[in-house]
Design an enzyme around this catalytic site. Structure first.
Site, mmCIF file in Angstrom:
data_model
loop_
_atom_site.group_PDB
_atom_site.id
_atom_site.type_symbol
_atom_site.label_atom_id
_atom_site.label_comp_id
_atom_site.label_asym_id
_atom_site.label_seq_id
_atom_site.Cartn_x
_atom_site.Cartn_y
_atom_site.Cartn_z
ATOM 1 N N ARG A 54 -9.564 -7.583 2.046
ATOM 2 C CA ARG A 54 -8.978 -6.366 1.491
ATOM 3 C C ARG A 54 -10.031 -5.258 1.442
ATOM 4 O O ARG A 54 -10.163 -4.584 0.418
ATOM 5 C CB ARG A 54 -8.400 -6.661 0.098
ATOM 6 C CG ARG A 54 -7.063 -5.938 -0.152
ATOM 7 C CD ARG A 54 -6.541 -6.176 -1.561
ATOM 8 N NE ARG A 54 -6.252 -7.564 -1.865
ATOM 9 C CZ ARG A 54 -6.328 -8.095 -3.083
ATOM 10 N NH1 ARG A 54 -6.697 -7.362 -4.119
ATOM 11 N NH2 ARG A 54 -6.030 -9.364 -3.260
ATOM 12 N N ARG A 81 -6.822 0.414 -2.205
ATOM 13 C CA ARG A 81 -6.695 1.416 -3.258
ATOM 14 C C ARG A 81 -8.010 1.877 -3.865
ATOM 15 O O ARG A 81 -8.069 2.906 -4.516
ATOM 16 C CB ARG A 81 -5.789 0.883 -4.375
ATOM 17 C CG ARG A 81 -4.316 1.082 -4.090
ATOM 18 C CD ARG A 81 -3.486 0.727 -5.296
ATOM 19 N NE ARG A 81 -3.403 -0.708 -5.501
ATOM 20 C CZ ARG A 81 -3.065 -1.281 -6.655
ATOM 21 N NH1 ARG A 81 -2.819 -0.537 -7.718
ATOM 22 N NH2 ARG A 81 -2.974 -2.596 -6.745
ATOM 23 N N ARG A 86 -1.729 7.240 0.790
ATOM 24 C CA ARG A 86 -0.606 6.592 0.121
ATOM 25 C C ARG A 86 0.277 7.580 -0.630
ATOM 26 O O ARG A 86 1.393 7.243 -1.037
ATOM 27 C CB ARG A 86 -1.095 5.492 -0.829
ATOM 28 C CG ARG A 86 -1.471 4.177 -0.131
ATOM 29 C CD ARG A 86 -0.269 3.531 0.552
ATOM 30 N NE ARG A 86 0.857 3.373 -0.349
ATOM 31 C CZ ARG A 86 0.978 2.412 -1.251
ATOM 32 N NH1 ARG A 86 0.067 1.484 -1.320
ATOM 33 N NH2 ARG A 86 2.023 2.352 -2.061
ATOM 34 N N ASP A 98 -0.156 -6.780 6.173
ATOM 35 C CA ASP A 98 0.226 -7.544 4.996
ATOM 36 C C ASP A 98 0.785 -8.887 5.451
ATOM 37 O O ASP A 98 1.430 -8.972 6.507
ATOM 38 C CB ASP A 98 1.269 -6.788 4.170
ATOM 39 C CG ASP A 98 1.492 -7.444 2.819
ATOM 40 O OD1 ASP A 98 0.802 -7.082 1.850
ATOM 41 O OD2 ASP A 98 2.339 -8.369 2.743
ATOM 42 N N TYR A 110 6.267 -17.140 -1.308
ATOM 43 C CA TYR A 110 6.787 -15.760 -1.384
ATOM 44 C C TYR A 110 8.284 -15.749 -1.080
ATOM 45 O O TYR A 110 9.067 -15.098 -1.777
ATOM 46 C CB TYR A 110 6.068 -14.851 -0.391
ATOM 47 C CG TYR A 110 4.856 -14.140 -0.941
ATOM 48 C CD1 TYR A 110 4.983 -13.153 -1.915
ATOM 49 C CD2 TYR A 110 3.587 -14.417 -0.475
ATOM 50 C CE1 TYR A 110 3.876 -12.483 -2.413
ATOM 51 C CE2 TYR A 110 2.465 -13.758 -0.963
ATOM 52 C CZ TYR A 110 2.612 -12.792 -1.929
ATOM 53 O OH TYR A 110 1.513 -12.133 -2.425
#
Lengths: 332, 332
Positions: free
Chosen positions: A2, A6, A15, A51, A128
């Site tokens: 990652r 953010r 974003r 992702d 998931y």
């Protein structure tokens, strides 16, 4: 892991105009985000921005990302019929946007740093799909596994086939290493991992051997089942920070190891960050096959400067010349 | 663990009229809820119905339980000043309602089954106090720990003193064993556990030796630091399901062990529940010192019948006569 996200202001700016799915699906955006950390941090590899759930859409599992909550799947899998309705797809068509991103990235990166592609392992993807989003207890997943073992194995076999195809296509498009994330494997005890998961994960690694690229297998909170992750496959085993690196490596045996600094250390003072890094590097002992990394993804409130300083510090301490250079020809 | 709770219809009925805090704070309600599972499941011990955060109120940390989210603390601890404002209190006064619950329970239970009291370990309590509620990343906790180590140690020392006092008072009131929960210790790597946590947890166990009752030390997801939990203390080490019991016991050494069935097995078919129980009992090998238990609390959607069947099954398999009887005199 990652390394784009953010914690970077450029990413947060982007974003404001685009959703996470927009960025994953539009090659120009995914390329830009992938390159952001490569441009400002001394990283030794670029990691495809994508992702784990991107292949869910062509599988027939529609989902979206809910702000502050993570992914939410419209119709989670709860029955054998749900498994049967999963669609076959050709990743070279259905996920062509990811492959296009990889092709552009290889052109942009040239030989400066290698590009790592990635995908999810069957347990994490199945969890998931069954939970419908993040979970801390995996109640639905485990109930499905225990109550409908045949449907479970059918689901995991389908996911393993899909990921093996998709990862093969990523390598064909230019990915120079593949990381398989089993982020949630640590929820299982060893007996369950061996019965319900290991054969499916192994089938991915077995099929990916033909690609010839290094394969990384990463689990979180998986100290209790580390030997089983190794048995499932991977040239490199990624470990989180819970176990000291030297002990994990002793258990892993004759493979490479990736890790394992606690990403929370990047939130604190740099003297602590550096002393913990010293400890980690001492445990690695300059033994070939250690890939310095965090034990999990960078946390959103992380100051970028700390990530930059860490990368510089590790390069100085190990005196490793980073791969990229003004003149790639002489570096290789 | 968590043998009373939302999976029981009697409890859910009571919760329509009373909040969780009401039940914890009113001895007649806490007694009734504690006894619900003892009355309908063949358990070998009663576990005080309470919550780890009950001592937060007299400490000056006001909180409430938010439906579907867990506890929420009004003013989380973020500075050394926040640590300094924690209030000293005498548990025999400030938590007299818990001690009264224990006294009534001992009268009600007579010598049928022993009563287990409990409290939180310093890391888990500190993490709640700093995060302000549940977390998956412990960002605030770790940042506090790394950035303000002196304030961290002061906080943990204060929490350890408080818990040692409170647990001593629980034993004086009649608790016949004490379990210390370090539910979140598994978030830490070993180096951090040893530096920031172990001395404080050890100080609790050292002080509780004087009570003379058995002490249980339980961590979740703590396979990587199991030896360190042992070093911190406890006559009995509680382990979750991630590691096979025999291997965990070998690491624990000459102590008793409590565990470690995955509570999710209670959601599935009983044949799977029983075969996993068989495996667990075989790993225990009838060695004295194994306390059969789940590896964590009972999950809310668990069918009561499955819990009842599991308790009966274990008693039959081990041919242990349960402690309670019509005539307690002859049972002892």
């Amino acid at each position: 892991m990652r390394q784009a996200g953010r914690y970077m202001s450029d990413y947060r700016q982007l974003r404001k105009r685009y959703s996470l799915l927009d960025i994953c699906r539009q090659p120009d955006l995914a390329v830009a985000v992938t390159l952001q950390p490569v441009d400002v941090i001394e990283v030794d590899a670029a990691i495809l921005f994508s992702d784990l759930l991107i292949p869910f859409t062509p599988l027939g599992l529609d989902f979206d990302f809910i702000k502050g909550e993570g992914p939410s799947i419209d119709r989670p899998i709860r029955s054998v019929e749900d498994v049967q309705r999963l669609r076959q797809f050709e990743p070279r068509e259905a996920l062509g946007h990811v492959l296009e991103t990889i092709r552009i990235l290889r052109q942009e990166l040239r030989d400066s740093v290698p590009l790592i592609g990635f995908g999810g392992a069957p347990f994490t993807l199945a969890a998931y799909a069954i939970e419908g989003g993040p979970s801390t207890t995996y109640i639905h997943t485990k109930r499905f596994m225990y109550s409908q073992p045949q449907a479970w194995h059918r689901l995991c076999a389908r996911l393993a086939d899909m990921i093996a195809d998709y990862m093969t296509a990523q390598v064909e498009a230019g990915a120079q290493a593949i990381q398989i994330f089993d982020s949630w494997a640590g929820a299982l005890g060893r007996t369950d991992y061996r019965e319900f998961v290991l054969p499916h994960t192994r089938s991915i690694f077995d099929r990916l051997l033909a690609t010839g690229v290094p394969l990384i297998h990463f689990g979180v909170g998986a100290a209790a089942i580390l030997e089983d992750l190794v048995a499932a496959g991977g040239d490199v085993i990624g470990v989180d920070w819970r176990q000291p690196l030297d002990e994990a490596w002793a258990r892993i045996g004759d493979r490479s190891i990736q890790g394992n600094l606690d990403p929370a250390l990047l939130l604190g003072p740099v003297d602590r960050l550096f002393s913990s890094t010293d400890d980690l590097l001492a445990r690695a002992g300059r033994r070939p096959g250690h890939i310095f990394n965090l034990g999990h993804g960078i946390l959103p409130p992380t100051p970028l400067e700390n990530v930059q300083e860490l990368a510089r510090y590790v390069h100085n301490k190990t005196q490793s010349s980073i791969l990229r250079t003004q003149n790639p020809e002489t570096a290789r």
